[in-house]
Design a protein around this motif. Structure first.
Motif, short mmCIF file in Angstrom:
data_model
loop_
_atom_site.label_atom_id
_atom_site.label_comp_id
_atom_site.label_asym_id
_atom_site.label_seq_id
_atom_site.Cartn_x
_atom_site.Cartn_y
_atom_site.Cartn_z
N LEU A 236 3.50 4.34 2.11
CA LEU A 236 4.47 3.83 3.06
C LEU A 236 4.07 2.46 3.56
O LEU A 236 4.90 1.53 3.60
N TYR A 237 2.81 2.29 3.90
CA TYR A 237 2.37 1.01 4.45
C TYR A 237 2.39 -0.09 3.39
O TYR A 237 2.69 -1.26 3.70
N THR A 238 2.11 0.26 2.14
CA THR A 238 2.21 -0.77 1.10
C THR A 238 3.67 -1.19 0.89
O THR A 238 3.96 -2.36 0.63
N GLN A 239 4.59 -0.24 1.04
CA GLN A 239 6.01 -0.57 0.94
C GLN A 239 6.43 -1.49 2.09
O GLN A 239 7.15 -2.48 1.88
N LYS B 262 -0.71 -3.24 -7.89
CA LYS B 262 -1.74 -4.21 -8.27
C LYS B 262 -1.47 -5.61 -7.74
O LYS B 262 -2.34 -6.48 -7.84
N ASP B 263 -0.28 -5.83 -7.17
CA ASP B 263 0.00 -7.17 -6.64
C ASP B 263 -0.48 -7.35 -5.20
O ASP B 263 -0.35 -8.44 -4.64
N ILE B 264 -1.04 -6.32 -4.59
CA ILE B 264 -1.58 -6.45 -3.24
C ILE B 264 -3.01 -6.98 -3.34
O ILE B 264 -3.86 -6.38 -3.99
N PRO C 145 -8.62 -7.89 -0.64
CA PRO C 145 -9.08 -7.98 0.75
C PRO C 145 -8.06 -7.44 1.74
O PRO C 145 -8.43 -6.86 2.76
N SER C 146 -6.79 -7.62 1.46
CA SER C 146 -5.74 -7.09 2.33
C SER C 146 -5.62 -5.58 2.17
O SER C 146 -5.51 -4.84 3.15
N ALA C 147 -5.67 -5.11 0.93
CA ALA C 147 -5.55 -3.68 0.67
C ALA C 147 -6.69 -2.90 1.30
O ALA C 147 -6.51 -1.75 1.75
N ALA C 148 -7.88 -3.51 1.36
CA ALA C 148 -9.03 -2.81 1.92
C ALA C 148 -8.79 -2.37 3.34
O ALA C 148 -9.26 -1.30 3.77
#
Length: 349
Positions: A305-308, A145-147, A150-153
């Motif tokens: 993986l990409y969020t990490q 939830k800290d991402i 707009p970036s997560a999209a």
């Protein structure tokens, strides 16, 4: 609710769109942000044939509102990034870990929306340009939830396609040389995928010299406005050349730039009837031309993986978002994209 609808003649932002409740194995997501991608425009100009009317958008993130029977991996309140792969999970391709090849996920558009009394198609099993959408459970991937939304999209298309093409399809190795033709949203992610993979020489090629700074930010070691200077940097040619524009003459250039054993990876969306040519004799030195659908991704594996990597500072997401727009400014977002003024514009709800 609001959404962006293409009726076959024009695109309009409507306020009376409806979406059905999720059924078994489905998830209802309230969209927070959605990236504006050339693939959406390719539906409008006919490059990607698609039935109409259709709700556009395929690169989004949001919050789970409700889940259907049998869905256990996400719950209401979870933040999710959406993929376009509505794969079945049970066929031979899915079992081999190749969901992009699942035939159940290709060419089967549903109609979960209604507008003006008519059923409306869903683009890429996603339709992120709407306040709410219904997707198959496999398409919703929980994210921290800290991402920022707009970036997560942007993970759901640009990152999965570009970074995935490098890591999953081309399998660029440490010390390899890479040429990236086109530095739009996909090309920038190819650049950072090559950087993450450890490529030693990464040449970005784009006709717009104004894109040099952002290309270098994402990983380019060199920047050119045409492919003519590539051989001065890589006299023997490149190990990998990625075509990210979708023009047949650039496909030929990508092939011609290869070293022995080199790979040309095709990511740009060309017309369905477009044909490219190359010298057959040039392929006899173990060169290859690789198609690549959606970065050969496995979203339930790759998105975490990409969020990490993002949280480690190795994958750039915030830097991809040049500007955000309220959904009502869709035309402005498209204009900025076509003029090359943004790496990625993001609609917000």
């Amino acid at each position: 609710m609001r959404g962006v609808v293409f009726d076959g003649k024009q695109v309009q932002v409507v306020g009376d769109l409806e979406v059905r409740e999720p059924g078994a194995g489905e998830v209802l997501v309230a969209i927070s942000a959605a990236g504006v991608c050339h693939s959406d425009l390719s539906v409008v100009d006919g490059t990607i044939p698609f039935p109409v009317p259709v709700v556009l958008g395929h690169e989004g993130a949001g919050v789970v509102e409700a889940v259907g029977a049998g869905v256990t991996h996400v719950s209401p309140g979870d933040h999710v990034a959406l993929s376009t792969l509505a794969n079945c999970g049970t066929c031979a391709e899915c079992d081999r870990g190749r969901p992009t090849m699942c035939r159940q996920a290709i060419g089967r558009p549903g109609q979960p929306f209604a507008w003006d009394g008519r059923p409306v198609y869903q683009f890429a099993s996603n339709s992120a340009f709407a306040e709410r959408t219904v997707v198959k459970a496999v398409q919703a991937v929980r994210i921290p939830k800290d991402i920022p939304m707009p970036s997560a999209a942007l993970i759901g298309c640009g990152v999965l396609t570009g970074v995935g093409a490098v890591l999953n399809r081309a399998r660029v190795g440490r010390g390899d040389s890479v040429v990236v033709i086109g530095t739009g949203g996909i090309g920038l992610n190819v650049l950072q995928g090559a950087r993450i993979a450890g490529a030693s020489t990464i040449v970005a090629v784009d006709a717009n010299p104004g894109k040099e700074a952002v290309a270098r930010q994402f990983g380019a070691t060199h920047f050119l406005t045409s492919t003519e200077g590539v051989r001065e940097i890589l006299p023997s040619g490149a190990d990998h050349a990625f075509e990210c524009v979708g023009r047949v003459e650039l496909v030929r250039q990508a092939v011609d730039l290869l070293d022995r054993h080199g790979q040309a990876i095709l990511l740009g969306t060309a017309s369905a009837t477009a044909e490219a040519s190359f010298l057959v004799s040039s392929m006899f030195l173990d060169k290859s031309i690789l198609g690549c659908r959606y970065g050969s991704s496995r979203p339930q594996r790759d998105i975490p993986l990409y969020t990490q990597l993002y949280r480690q500072g190795r994958l750039l997401l915030d830097e991809l978002v040049t500007r955000t727009y309220p959904v009502e400014d869709f035309e402005k977002a498209v204009g900025d994209l076509e003029a090359g003024r943004v790496a990625r514009g993001v609609l917000t709800f």
